[in-house]
Write an enzyme that holds these catalytic residues in place. Structure first.
Site, PDB file in Angstrom:
ATOM      1  N   CYS A  85       1.836  -3.602   0.712  1.00 13.96           N
ATOM      2  CA  CYS A  85       3.153  -4.170   0.999  1.00 13.96           C
ATOM      3  C   CYS A  85       3.633  -3.898   2.412  1.00 13.96           C
ATOM      4  O   CYS A  85       4.504  -4.615   2.911  1.00 13.96           O
ATOM      5  CB  CYS A  85       4.161  -3.655  -0.016  1.00 13.96           C
ATOM      6  SG  CYS A  85       3.851  -4.271  -1.695  1.00 13.96           S
TER       7      CYS A  85
ATOM      8  N   ASN B 117      -0.771 -10.479   1.637  1.00 14.93           N
ATOM      9  CA  ASN B 117      -1.086  -9.382   0.728  1.00 14.93           C
ATOM     10  C   ASN B 117      -0.930  -9.767  -0.736  1.00 14.93           C
ATOM     11  O   ASN B 117      -1.907  -9.887  -1.457  1.00 14.93           O
ATOM     12  CB  ASN B 117      -0.186  -8.177   1.030  1.00 14.93           C
ATOM     13  CG  ASN B 117      -0.238  -7.137  -0.068  1.00 14.93           C
ATOM     14  OD1 ASN B 117      -1.326  -6.683  -0.439  1.00 14.93           O
ATOM     15  ND2 ASN B 117       0.893  -6.769  -0.626  1.00 14.93           N
ATOM     16  N   GLU B 118       0.297 -10.007  -1.167  1.00 16.04           N
ATOM     17  CA  GLU B 118       0.544 -10.181  -2.594  1.00 16.04           C
ATOM     18  C   GLU B 118       1.509 -11.348  -2.784  1.00 16.04           C
ATOM     19  O   GLU B 118       2.384 -11.318  -3.640  1.00 16.04           O
ATOM     20  CB  GLU B 118       1.142  -8.884  -3.156  1.00 16.04           C
ATOM     21  CG  GLU B 118       0.823  -8.619  -4.605  1.00 16.04           C
ATOM     22  CD  GLU B 118       1.280  -7.226  -5.027  1.00 16.04           C
ATOM     23  OE1 GLU B 118       0.452  -6.451  -5.519  1.00 16.04           O
ATOM     24  OE2 GLU B 118       2.480  -6.909  -4.839  1.00 16.04           O
TER      25      GLU B 118
ATOM     26  N   GLU C  63      -3.323   2.372   1.927  1.00 19.77           N
ATOM     27  CA  GLU C  63      -1.975   1.936   2.287  1.00 19.77           C
ATOM     28  C   GLU C  63      -1.165   3.165   2.651  1.00 19.77           C
ATOM     29  O   GLU C  63      -1.301   4.225   2.034  1.00 19.77           O
ATOM     30  CB  GLU C  63      -1.285   1.186   1.156  1.00 19.77           C
ATOM     31  CG  GLU C  63       0.156   0.831   1.511  1.00 19.77           C
ATOM     32  CD  GLU C  63       0.728  -0.345   0.752  1.00 19.77           C
ATOM     33  OE1 GLU C  63       1.702  -0.938   1.243  1.00 19.77           O
ATOM     34  OE2 GLU C  63       0.199  -0.676  -0.317  1.00 19.77           O
TER      35      GLU C  63
END
Length: 679
Positions: free
Chosen positions: A239, A373-374, A45
């Site tokens: 993120c 992603n999350e 990331e």
């Protein structure tokens, strides 16, 4: 992979330990679950200056003058003007260098780089620029690498020049050789005193990049990734896939094609943490999806790209209007389908042709795609459905990775798993940044019902597979890369290995951090402009990845709670096992039994490992990771090898009439030891 050898005797008496000998049995005859080739991998990331200023080898910051403050990273003197009608429509800004009108007044721009520009003595650096002479004719640009801090007569570390001609934009290059090593150099570009010159996309790369590519990666950092021998590489986040808002989400189509025309994007990490604030942190996309796929090919890792599901970061966007509505998802779904075509499609397809035009006509053979992603709850579950339907319809062989959200347990985590099973996701991406008690499995079981090395023992074997996509042990009050937390990660990973039938891949996070530009820690690999070091967590991951084997072997010990001694249990830090964790695999390619044992006790522990169905005396190769002083010890730039795996051997003896092979050893306190025995 090279480790320093030591000469030592491992035949220490068990009497030296306060613990009774722990007897373990390894069934070397019956092959258990297959270990996925993707089991241990890497997650990238762009946080902590991981891309620009890190893995991406570009040394010039704001090379195309597209930062909101067009001259961020630059000092100017003389007649310098920012223009906005340049040759690249997605990067229209450039600077005009006009003669000052006086022979002793120079028009010049000077770039600071990322916390300076790191150069090494004797190394060559490729300077390039797009330029033109406004009125036609010719002009010369002078390029210097300089040390502004020097007390010597000459600041110049290395110099070069390019001759610019004509009114049309063209690319010019020259190679500069550094006369000395310096981590904080600047780059100066001097304009001609006789003609007005326009310059755009001012770039400087080491000639020695990873694999020697001009738009390449920093050699030492990329080599460190290859040396892990990862099975999977997840990118580009994290993120940043979501963005602080949808406008600033990561969009892969902006990261491919000519590097000069990839638009700048805001990095959501530049302002997320006010205590570690970097307002000049942006993404140039020089390291884009083509380069990510190429890197995966180079390090022999399966690519796992993650794309937006139409949701901005849910932590920062609580209103439904912050996200793409259900009837606005088509462009997001098209991005997924088009990416698969870019990676795998034929050269006569739209996106396959672009891949070929970029120099890779062969497909990248992408097998996985992450969608979201999350994210969590109904907003994610509802949006994911049309993505799954579209991918299944057009590319049924692609494995879809969904997510269980940002927690390792709890209401939303449980809802995530139910939804992923209903939608028949192939894998579920779990994230957990937790303290020591979680990784050791000694925490509050009401709060953390599934923690430690026993986490996956009770998972449903009929549902999706597990992808432990982001995890790291965050020490309570000690949130950095110290030895103790790395040891507990090793202990936890015995449970990942033992449950290879349900866990298909796992990646530590984050991967990279610049020592002057970090926002989040701990991290796996740290660096400044000229040096790097691998954390202890790096070596834990490497020891597992290079010794993952092909099949799980059942490793058990007698249950201390069973008075008759008939019940066998996994060695997973349970009560009565004195903080021991262990797992075992067989490698069909080498014919080796590989046993990993972690001693989280503060005392040395004698162990006796019965290699069932093996006979005769043998020699086991060992690899040991242990601290030399404090549990807070860590590797650093000045001492990168303070804690590294050390190789040695231990003799295996025999017992009984059948001369069964037995491995007796005394495990040092707070250590991780790996054994390899030829079967």
């Amino acid at each position: 992979m090279k480790f320093r050898l030591i000469s030592c005797s491992l035949a220490l008496s068990a009497l030296l330990s306060v613990h009774a000998q722990q007897v373990m049995d390894v069934n070397t005859k019956k092959m258990g679950a297959s270990v996925s080739p993707t089991m241990y991998g890497l997650f990238f990331e762009d946080i902590n200056y991981a891309a620009d200023g890190g893995l991406y080898a570009e040394l010039v910051k704001n090379r195309s003058f597209e930062f909101p403050n067009r001259l961020t990273g630059w000092d100017i003197s003389g007649k310098v003007t920012v223009m906005n009608d340049g040759p690249f429509d997605k990067n229209p800004h450039y600077v005009r260098l006009a003669p000052s009108g006086h022979s002793d007044k120079h028009t010049m721009i000077e770039n600071h780089g990322f916390f300076g520009i790191g150069v090494k003595a004797g190394e060559e650096y490729r300077f390039s620029v797009w330029a033109r002479v406004v009125e036609g004719g010719s002009a010369k640009l002078y390029i210097d690498l300089v040390d502004n801090a020097t007390m010597s007569d000459d600041q110049k570390i290395g110099s070069g020049s390019v001759d610019v001609s004509g009114k049309e934009w063209k690319k010019y290059t020259t190679v500069i050789k550094a006369k000395k090593s310096f981590a904080k150099a600047h780059l100066r570009v001097w304009g001609s005193n006789k003609a007005t010159t326009d310059i755009e996309h001012v770039s400087l790369f080491p000639v020695k990049t990873y694999k020697g590519r001009e738009n390449g990666l920093r050699q030492d950092l990329a080599q460190a990734l290859e040396d892990v021998h990862p099975g999977v590489f997840r990118f580009p986040g994290g993120c940043i896939v979501e963005g602080t808002d949808l406008a600033t989400r990561y969009q892969w189509k902006n990261t491919v094609g000519p590097v000069e025309n990839r638009p700048l994007n805001e990095n959501r990490w530049h302002y997320t943490f006010t205590h570690r604030y970097f307002p000049d942190y942006f993404q140039t996309y020089g390291l884009g999806f083509f380069e990510f796929f190429q890197l995966c090919e180079d390090i022999k890792a399966e690519p796992l790209p993650v794309l937006s599901v139409g949701l901005a970061c849910q932590f920062q966007n609580r209103k439904e209007s912050d996200h793409a509505a259900m009837d606005e998802l088509k462009p997001f779904i098209d991005d997924c389908l088009d990416l698969i075509e870019f990676a795998n499609g034929p050269v006569d397809s739209k996106w396959g042709k672009l891949r070929a035009d970029m120099g890779h006509p062969e497909p990248f053979n992408m097998k996985y795609i992450g969608i979201g992603n999350e994210q969590w709850d109904a907003p994610y579950f509802e949006r994911l459905k049309p993505f799954v339907a579209a991918v299944r319809a057009k590319y049924p062989n692609i494995k879809i990775v969904g997510t269980s959200g940002p927690d390792s347990e709890g209401k939303m985590f449980d809802k995530g798993w139910v939804a992923m099973k209903e939608q028949k996701a192939d894998l579920v991406d779990e994230h957990f940044y937790r303290p020591e008690a979680w990784f050791l499995g000694t925490g509050d079981r009401k709060k953390w019902p599934n923690c430690g090395a026993l986490r996956y023992d009770s998972y449903d074997r009929k549902g999706p597979k597990v992808f432990a996509g982001e995890y790291a042990c965050h020490g309570a009050g000690k949130k950095w890369n110290h030895y103790e937390t790395s040891l507990y990660e090793a202990a936890f990973m015995t449970g990942i290995e033992r449950n290879a039938d349900i866990v298909e891949m796992a990646t530590y996070a984050p991967l990279f951090a610049h020592v002057e530009g970090w926002q989040w820690r701990p991290d796996m690999i740290w660096y400044d402009n000229t040096r790097m070091f691998k954390s202890v967590s790096y070596y834990v991951q490497q020891m597992y990845a290079m010794n993952k084997g092909t099949n799980v072997l059942k490793l058990t010990t007698k249950d201390p709670a069973d008075p008759k001694g008939k019940k066998a249990i996994p060695v997973a830090g349970q009560d009565g096992l004195n903080g021991l964790f262990a797992s075992s695999v067989y490698d069909k390619t080498t014919g080796e039994v590989i046993i990993k044992v972690v001693n989280t006790s503060k005392e040395a522990q004698p162990v006796s490992i019965n290699l069932l169905d093996m006979t005769g005396e043998r020699t086991a190769e060992t690899l040991t990771l242990q601290h030399s002083g404090s549990m807070d010890d860590e590797n650093t730039l000045s001492n990168p090898n303070k804690i590294v795996p050390v190789s040695s051997t231990v003799n295996c003896t025999t017992t009984g009439k059948k001369k069964q092979t037995v491995l007796n050893d005394n495990l040092p306190a707070m250590s991780f030891r790996l054994y390899k025995v030829k079967k």
